[in-house]
Design a protein around this motif. Structure first.
Motif, short mmCIF file in Angstrom:
data_model
loop_
_atom_site.label_atom_id
_atom_site.label_comp_id
_atom_site.label_asym_id
_atom_site.label_seq_id
_atom_site.Cartn_x
_atom_site.Cartn_y
_atom_site.Cartn_z
N ASP A 128 7.44 8.24 -2.20
CA ASP A 128 8.60 9.04 -1.75
C ASP A 128 9.78 8.32 -0.69
O ASP A 128 10.89 8.34 -0.80
CB ASP A 128 8.23 10.10 -0.89
CG ASP A 128 7.30 11.16 -1.76
OD1 ASP A 128 7.85 11.50 -2.67
OD2 ASP A 128 6.16 11.61 -1.26
N LEU A 129 8.99 7.27 0.06
CA LEU A 129 9.80 6.67 1.19
C LEU A 129 9.19 5.14 1.45
O LEU A 129 8.01 4.70 0.96
CB LEU A 129 9.48 7.16 2.69
CG LEU A 129 10.01 8.56 2.68
CD1 LEU A 129 9.50 9.33 4.01
CD2 LEU A 129 11.85 8.48 3.04
N VAL A 148 4.12 7.04 1.52
CA VAL A 148 4.85 5.97 2.16
C VAL A 148 4.55 4.52 1.53
O VAL A 148 3.18 4.11 1.43
CB VAL A 148 4.79 5.84 3.41
CG1 VAL A 148 5.49 4.76 4.24
CG2 VAL A 148 5.19 7.07 4.26
N ARG A 149 5.49 3.79 0.99
CA ARG A 149 5.01 2.41 0.75
C ARG A 149 5.41 1.69 1.61
O ARG A 149 6.41 1.71 2.31
CB ARG A 149 5.84 1.95 -0.78
CG ARG A 149 5.33 0.65 -1.17
CD ARG A 149 6.29 0.16 -2.47
NE ARG A 149 6.10 0.85 -3.51
CZ ARG A 149 5.10 0.73 -4.53
NH1 ARG A 149 4.33 -0.39 -4.32
NH2 ARG A 149 5.09 1.52 -5.69
N ILE A 150 4.39 0.64 2.05
CA ILE A 150 4.46 -0.25 3.00
C ILE A 150 5.38 -1.50 2.56
O ILE A 150 4.95 -2.28 1.71
CB ILE A 150 3.01 -0.59 3.57
CG1 ILE A 150 2.11 0.59 4.06
CG2 ILE A 150 3.03 -1.58 4.95
CD1 ILE A 150 2.83 1.46 4.97
N GLU A 198 0.93 -1.19 0.08
CA GLU A 198 -0.01 0.22 0.05
C GLU A 198 0.86 1.38 -0.23
O GLU A 198 2.00 1.06 0.69
CB GLU A 198 -0.80 -0.03 1.13
CG GLU A 198 -2.26 -1.09 1.37
CD GLU A 198 -3.07 -0.50 2.39
OE1 GLU A 198 -3.58 0.72 2.48
OE2 GLU A 198 -3.71 -1.51 2.78
N ILE A 199 0.22 2.27 -0.56
CA ILE A 199 0.96 3.62 -0.52
C ILE A 199 0.18 4.59 0.10
O ILE A 199 -1.12 4.78 -0.33
CB ILE A 199 1.39 4.19 -2.02
CG1 ILE A 199 2.12 3.03 -2.65
CG2 ILE A 199 2.01 5.55 -1.65
CD1 ILE A 199 2.59 3.68 -4.22
N LYS A 227 14.74 5.40 0.73
CA LYS A 227 14.17 5.91 -0.46
C LYS A 227 13.02 5.36 -1.29
O LYS A 227 13.08 4.18 -1.35
CB LYS A 227 15.33 6.38 -1.39
CG LYS A 227 16.30 7.38 -0.98
CD LYS A 227 17.44 7.64 -1.94
CE LYS A 227 18.22 8.83 -1.38
NZ LYS A 227 19.43 9.06 -2.44
N GLY A 228 12.31 6.13 -1.71
CA GLY A 228 11.23 5.56 -2.79
C GLY A 228 12.09 4.71 -3.81
O GLY A 228 12.84 5.23 -4.41
#
Length: 514
Positions: free
Chosen positions: A437-438, A337-339, A327-328, A430-431
């Motif tokens: 983004d992260l 944030v990507r989980i 998920e983002i 970093k994404g």
């Protein structure tokens, strides 16, 4: 909230003359016994039991309170690696023996502890805190049996120079921290965590605000809301944010905390298996420590500080609405944030708290110091053992804030070790695409990930917007990430170990010392 009231006297004879006192605890190294009267009793006991002076034992001794003496050895105190925790540990062992023997008003005396030595200048305080740590009983047990039944020792007399009000304020904070950290997940579900805080700070100068409307949480704390998403359908498990505010009358600086309050961590969709879920009701130890420190602040009412804490009390439940890896989610700061793994939920809960605090700090004229406090990673426990891990950002490093905390912890017996953030940590989070983004975490255990307790600090810096307040900015903000995964419970036993309340003593020593 009852614990042993501290009385201090200058001479042992004053304690002996008090008819209420009923046992003497002597703590120290017994190669030499300073008190002649005691030396005769101890030497006589050593004649029949060679363990006396080597192990913590109860002996009969005429002329001391209750005619009973607990001899509690510290071992030598002059080696390179000796420190004040030996006094704490000796008091810890002696307290239970004295209480089990029937003592209710014991006296503590130090023998051969050089309080002029920098390492032992807080030996009297360590003795009192060790004594109280041993006799503390969990909240659920007190509620079931009654305080008087399971915590019968109501006061202790210390022979030595110690500010009793200061010592008891620290213990009051530690007791709050132990209650919140150690209590089982239903008794300390998020709404009841908030209720405990309201009660703990009633009639104090601390303002308590609770945000428990889920729509508001989704809007203002979207990452924390995602972690708690699967718990919303169970009313008693619904998440909340608890804000604690103390305003000193003549503030010189502002100290701000984000506390991880995961009241139960199943791992979420990345379920903890193989027995690793047991003990995860203690995953709220960081939030508990933050509330504990604020309790000490409330007791002492320092004029020179503003203290603001935000606690995310959330249950990381599983279910049809659980958040999942990949998920983002856009956080409060606007960072996407990507989980990476739903079992790395604590940093998500703290991210939005820290972002809110960062905005306040940036808008304030007061110098501000920010903290995240959490039982965050198995890597911290593996790398640091029973020590708190401190990971400072650039401004905190220049300010030597982590070093100051380290120094306070050494002297006061609440030790920490410093870990430095590096460029690899920031690269790690970093994404990977233009969608994010992260990255919140990798998908492996922190304990087997290189720099597993350092890179979460880099994530928190980025996700909270603190990367705009580094040493290159017009408004640098000092920030230290505090990981207590190794120091939060006695013996590293997260299911059964008694919470230590780390780093309440260390923070109190640094910000409130008297």
């Amino acid at each position: 909230m009852a614990f042993a009231t501290l009385h201090c006297v200058d001479e042992l004879q004053q304690a002996i003359e008090n008819e209420q006192t009923d046992a003497l605890i002597v703590i120290g190294h017994f190669a030499h016994i300073e008190n002649t009267q005691l030396s005769e009793a101890i030497r006589a006991a050593q004649g029949t039991d060679q363990r006396v002076g080597k192990e913590t034992l109860l002996i009969s001794a005429n002329g001391v309170p209750g005619n009973r003496m607990v001899v509690a050895p510290t071992g030598p105190l002059n080696r390179d690696y000796d420190d004040v925790r030996q006094v704490f540990d000796a008091a810890h062992k002696a307290a239970k023996i004295a209480q089990d023997a029937g003592a209710r008003h014991p006296v503590i005396l130090l023998n051969g502890v050089n309080v002029e030595d920098e390492r032992y200048q807080q030996a009297f305080l360590a003795a009192y805190l060790g004594f109280c740590q041993a006799l503390y009983q969990p909240l659920e047990a007190r509620e079931h049996h009654g305080d008087d039944e399971i915590e019968p020792t109501r006061d202790v007399t210390l022979v030595g120079a110690l500010d009793a009000e200061w010592a008891m304020a620290i213990e009051a904070g530690k007791r709050v921290a132990r209650d919140l950290a150690g209590t089982e997940p239903e008794r300390m579900a998020p709404p009841r965590f908030a209720e405990y805080c309201r009660n703990a700070f009633a009639h104090t100068a601390v303002k308590v605000t609770v945000i428990d409307d889920f729509q508001q949480l989704e809007h203002e704390y979207p990452l924390a809301a995602a972690v708690g998403r699967a718990s919303v359908s169970v009313e008693r498990h619904r998440p909340c944010v608890i804000r604690l505010e103390y305003k000193g009358s003549q503030p010189e600086r502002q100290v701000m905390f984000a506390g991880k309050g995961i009241v139960y961590d199943t791992g979420g969709a990345d379920l903890k298996v193989g027995g690793h879920m047991a003990g995860m009701s203690r995953d709220k130890g960081g939030a508990a420590a933050v509330a504990g420190f604020v309790k000490t602040v409330a007791e002492l009412e320092p004029a020179h500080l503003h203290v603001i804490a935000e606690i995310g009390a959330v249950r990381n439940s599983i279910g049809s609405d659980a958040f999942v890896a990949d998920e983002i989610i856009t956080g409060h700061s606007g960072k996407r944030v990507r989980i990476g793994n739903t079992d790395a939920e604590g940093r998500l809960v703290m991210a939005d708290l820290l972002s809110h605090l960062r905005e306040e700090a940036a808008a304030s004229d007061l110098p501000s110091e920010l903290y995240t406090v959490a039982t965050l990673t198995g890597h911290a426990a593996l790398a640091k053992g029973p020590y708190t891990a401190l990971v400072p950002n650039g401004p905190a490093r220049r300010q030597q804030l982590a070093q100051q905390l380290f120094d306070a912890g050494e002297v006061y017996g609440d030790p920490a070790e410093i870990s430095w953030s590096r460029r690899e940590d920031f690269d790690f989070v970093k994404g990977h695409t233009l969608c994010d983004d992260l990255l919140s975490s990798n998908n492996g255990p922190s304990a087997t990930t290189a720099r597993g307790h350092q890179f979460p600090m880099a994530f928190l810096v980025g996700v909270a917007g603190l990367d705009a307040h580094g040493i290159d900015s017009d408004k640098p903000l000092s920030y230290v990430h505090v990981d207590i995964a190794g120091s939060g419970v006695e013996g590293g036993d997260w299911q059964h170990g008694k919470p230590t309340a780390a780093p309440v003593t260390c923070l109190s020593a640094h910000y409130l010392k008297r």
